[in-house]
Design an enzyme around this catalytic site. Structure first.
Site, PDB file in Angstrom:
ATOM      1  N   SER A 116       0.843  -1.201   0.000  1.00  0.00           N
ATOM      2  CA  SER A 116       0.000   0.000   0.000  1.00  0.00           C
ATOM      3  C   SER A 116       0.875   1.247   0.000  1.00  0.00           C
ATOM      4  O   SER A 116       1.878   1.307   0.720  1.00  0.00           O
ATOM      5  CB  SER A 116      -0.889  -0.001   1.243  1.00  0.00           C
ATOM      6  N   TYR A 141      -2.718  -1.782   9.787  1.00  0.00           N
ATOM      7  CA  TYR A 141      -2.724  -2.237   8.387  1.00  0.00           C
ATOM      8  C   TYR A 141      -1.493  -1.701   7.658  1.00  0.00           C
ATOM      9  O   TYR A 141      -0.808  -2.431   6.933  1.00  0.00           O
ATOM     10  CB  TYR A 141      -4.012  -1.769   7.707  1.00  0.00           C
ATOM     11  N   LYS A 145       1.594  -3.932   6.082  1.00  0.00           N
ATOM     12  CA  LYS A 145       2.011  -3.867   4.671  1.00  0.00           C
ATOM     13  C   LYS A 145       3.488  -3.483   4.561  1.00  0.00           C
ATOM     14  O   LYS A 145       4.238  -4.060   3.771  1.00  0.00           O
ATOM     15  CB  LYS A 145       1.138  -2.869   3.904  1.00  0.00           C
TER      16      LYS A 145
HETATM   17  N1  LIG Z   1      -8.374  -1.699  -3.077  1.00  0.00           N
HETATM   18  C1  LIG Z   1      -7.370  -0.843  -2.946  1.00  0.00           C
HETATM   19  O1  LIG Z   1      -7.497   0.351  -3.281  1.00  0.00           O
HETATM   20  C2  LIG Z   1      -6.039  -1.316  -2.385  1.00  0.00           C
HETATM   21  C3  LIG Z   1      -5.029  -0.366  -2.120  1.00  0.00           C
HETATM   22  C4  LIG Z   1      -3.791  -0.787  -1.644  1.00  0.00           C
HETATM   23  C5  LIG Z   1      -3.563  -2.168  -1.469  1.00  0.00           C
HETATM   24  N2  LIG Z   1      -4.563  -3.049  -1.705  1.00  0.00           N
HETATM   25  C6  LIG Z   1      -4.276  -4.472  -1.495  1.00  0.00           C
HETATM   26  O2  LIG Z   1      -4.661  -5.209  -2.645  1.00  0.00           O
HETATM   27  C7  LIG Z   1      -5.074  -6.533  -2.262  1.00  0.00           C
HETATM   28  C8  LIG Z   1      -6.455  -6.848  -2.831  1.00  0.00           C
HETATM   29  O3  LIG Z   1      -7.401  -5.912  -2.306  1.00  0.00           O
HETATM   30  P1  LIG Z   1      -8.899  -5.792  -2.877  1.00  0.00           P
HETATM   31  O4  LIG Z   1      -9.294  -4.383  -2.769  1.00  0.00           O
HETATM   32  O5  LIG Z   1      -8.989  -6.485  -4.208  1.00  0.00           O
HETATM   33  O6  LIG Z   1      -9.718  -6.599  -1.759  1.00  0.00           O
HETATM   34  P2  LIG Z   1     -10.725  -7.836  -1.883  1.00  0.00           P
HETATM   35  O7  LIG Z   1     -11.356  -8.004  -0.525  1.00  0.00           O
HETATM   36  O8  LIG Z   1     -11.635  -7.698  -3.055  1.00  0.00           O
HETATM   37  O9  LIG Z   1      -9.727  -9.037  -2.164  1.00  0.00           O
HETATM   38  C9  LIG Z   1      -9.110  -9.797  -1.160  1.00  0.00           C
HETATM   39  C10 LIG Z   1      -9.309 -11.245  -1.511  1.00  0.00           C
HETATM   40  O10 LIG Z   1      -8.609 -12.052  -0.546  1.00  0.00           O
HETATM   41  C11 LIG Z   1      -9.456 -13.119  -0.140  1.00  0.00           C
HETATM   42  N3  LIG Z   1      -9.057 -13.507   1.215  1.00  0.00           N
HETATM   43  C12 LIG Z   1      -9.198 -12.776   2.359  1.00  0.00           C
HETATM   44  N4  LIG Z   1      -8.732 -13.481   3.408  1.00  0.00           N
HETATM   45  C13 LIG Z   1      -8.278 -14.665   2.919  1.00  0.00           C
HETATM   46  C14 LIG Z   1      -7.689 -15.815   3.498  1.00  0.00           C
HETATM   47  N5  LIG Z   1      -7.488 -15.896   4.827  1.00  0.00           N
HETATM   48  N6  LIG Z   1      -7.336 -16.861   2.711  1.00  0.00           N
HETATM   49  C15 LIG Z   1      -7.564 -16.813   1.363  1.00  0.00           C
HETATM   50  N7  LIG Z   1      -8.122 -15.745   0.753  1.00  0.00           N
HETATM   51  C16 LIG Z   1      -8.485 -14.694   1.521  1.00  0.00           C
HETATM   52  C17 LIG Z   1     -10.877 -12.547  -0.191  1.00  0.00           C
HETATM   53  O11 LIG Z   1     -11.884 -13.537  -0.283  1.00  0.00           O
HETATM   54  C18 LIG Z   1     -10.793 -11.673  -1.451  1.00  0.00           C
HETATM   55  O12 LIG Z   1     -11.106 -12.433  -2.609  1.00  0.00           O
HETATM   56  C19 LIG Z   1      -5.010  -6.554  -0.724  1.00  0.00           C
HETATM   57  O13 LIG Z   1      -3.769  -7.126  -0.337  1.00  0.00           O
HETATM   58  C20 LIG Z   1      -5.060  -5.097  -0.339  1.00  0.00           C
HETATM   59  O14 LIG Z   1      -4.444  -4.853   0.900  1.00  0.00           O
HETATM   60  C21 LIG Z   1      -5.795  -2.674  -2.153  1.00  0.00           C
END
Ligand SMILES: NC(=O)c1ccc[n+]([C@@H]2O[C@H](COP(=O)([O-])OP(=O)(O)OC[C@H]3O[C@@H](n4cnc5c(N)ncnc54)[C@H](O)[C@@H]3O)[C@@H](O)[C@H]2O)c1
Length: 189
Positions: A116, A141, A145
């Site tokens: 992040s 969080y 990260k």
């Molecule tokens: N959305 C953003 O703007 C953003 C920004 C910075 C970083 N991120 C990072 O990107 C990644 C994806 O985020 P996203 O927004 O697509 O979220 P999301 O919730 O759509 O995706 C996360 C996925 O991980 C799965 N998951 C959660 N816990 C789990 C476990 N214990 N075992 C197996 N699978 C598991 C969930 O079912 C989901 O499909 C994350 O690591 C998040 O921290 C996202």
């Protein structure tokens, strides 16, 4: 090549799966479907329904032997991490370490990590933040990260496991949950 995407049924992970598949790779999504959805997966992308916190993930890696692991599964909510830092660390750090140990044991060639930007930089000193911006996380969080990036550095130093940490900002697009706190662009739009 064979690519395993953790969190592959989620918002970003499923789009990443599609991009890898479009580039001609064999793609496996590992997901426990806690927030991800089976319907997010395009035809041809195999779902391994598993929880990253389970010890069995190492044997999945050994059996499948992906060349690359793209790590997206995470506890993604800043507020939840403040309410329960230990829960955040269980998934974002402890489970990630088990995944990295499994990658080393299975001979994975490279790891991509969804880190992040904003949560790691904390209260920004300059706008926009360059990659050289100091890391001052102000939430569990953000700490998990940033620590994930440091652990990747350790696995490279110790085992020569190559990695790229991508510091995502506020991602938006198809399959996004518009109600989540990361959905700021969708909410404003
Ligand atoms: N959305 C953003 O703007 C953003 C920004 C910075 C970083 N991120 C990072 O990107 C990644 C994806 O985020 P996203 O927004 O697509 O979220 P999301 O919730 O759509 O995706 C996360 C996925 O991980 C799965 N998951 C959660 N816990 C789990 C476990 N214990 N075992 C197996 N699978 C598991 C969930 O079912 C989901 O499909 C994350 O690591 C998040 O921290 C996202």
């Amino acid at each position: 090549m064979k690519i395993l995407v953790t969190g592959g049924a989620g918002f970003i992970g499923s789009n990443v799966c599609d991009a890898f598949a479009a580039a001609g790779h064999e793609v496996l999504a590992l997901d426990n479907l806690s927030s991800g959805r089976r319907e997010n997966l395009s035809p041809g992308i195999r779902l391994i329904e598993a929880d990253l916190r389970d010890a069995g993930v190492a044997s999945i890696l050994k059996k499948e032997r992906p060349a690359l692991v793209s790590h997206h599964a995470a506890q993604i909510a800043v507020r939840k991490s403040v309410a329960d830092p230990a829960y955040d660390a269980e998934l974002n750090l402890i489970a990630m370490l088990r995944l990295l140990e499994g990658c080393v044991a299975a001979g994975v060639g490279k790891v991509l990590f969804s880190s992040s930007g904003g949560a790691g930089y904390g209260e920004q000193e300059t706008f926009p933040a360059p990659e050289t911006h100091p890391i001052h996380p102000v939430s569990p969080y953000g700490v998990s990260k940033a620590a994930g990036e440091l652990y990747l550095g350790y696995y490279f130093a110790q085992y020569r496991l190559p990695y790229v940490a991508l510091r995502y900002a506020n991602v938006y697009g198809p399959r996004q949950d518009p109600h989540g706190e990361a959905g700021v662009v969708a909410i404003f739009a």
